[in-house]
Scaffold this motif. Sequence first.
Motif: not given
Length: 257
Positions: A163-177
């Motif tokens: 729950l300490g993650n930021q949704g937008r940051a996870v989304a950006a990394m998921l798209r990039a990799t």
Amino acid sequence: MATNPGDRDLPLVLLHGLLGDGRDWQPVIDALPGIDCHALDLPGHGLNQPLRVSGFDEANAWLCGELEARGIHHYLLAGYSLGGRLALYHASHSPAGLQALLLENCHPGLPAAERPARIKHDEGWARRFEGEPLAKVLADWYRQPVFADLDAAGRARQLARRLGNQGRAVAAMLRATSLGKQPDLAPWLASTSLPVTWISGTEDQKFHRLACQLVKLGCNINHLTMNGGHNLHANQPETFARLLREWVNQPKEKLHD
């Protein structure tokens, strides 16, 4: 397994999976006294949540920069899931200082024909991470078949930790990799002289099957198994640490020249 005192001087670099951070490795590190461990936070995660990369090339450049900043020039590299895929991509570029690679429940890459569908699949998750409450998305994320070994209590623990993650940051990394953007590195595994150890959990049917297929294809990997699911190092840190210690202390002549 025979050891060489000089081998222990090699730093061990650890890469976590999507939604995790370097602290995920701490129970394993605690069981590895005397080994110089460096558990990094991937872009978009942990202390690097503000950091963005556009793809595997930028992620690899980030990793090279981290190693340089820490003064790490000859090293062992281990990665889990997404961290394993980044480690594998890094290794495929033949960095001069990398001595051996260890991958935990990792994917070697998809055939080109299957990549567009995977990009579309990951884009669906990325949009959810961006637009929905994180707890709701995580509840569904940990119901995916790859996490089938988790019971209700296990899923609740994982959700609370993430729950300490930021949704937008996870989304950006998921798209990039996205796995759809990763090259198929099985041919590289079949020809490399770098020592590669591949660990799969027997209860993680998808990734265990992938590892077995790589062996059948003649890839140059040492395939080891553990009883367990996808996240072996989190659920069995002491057992995983014993395996890592053996790997770190392998005879020097078995490391990359």
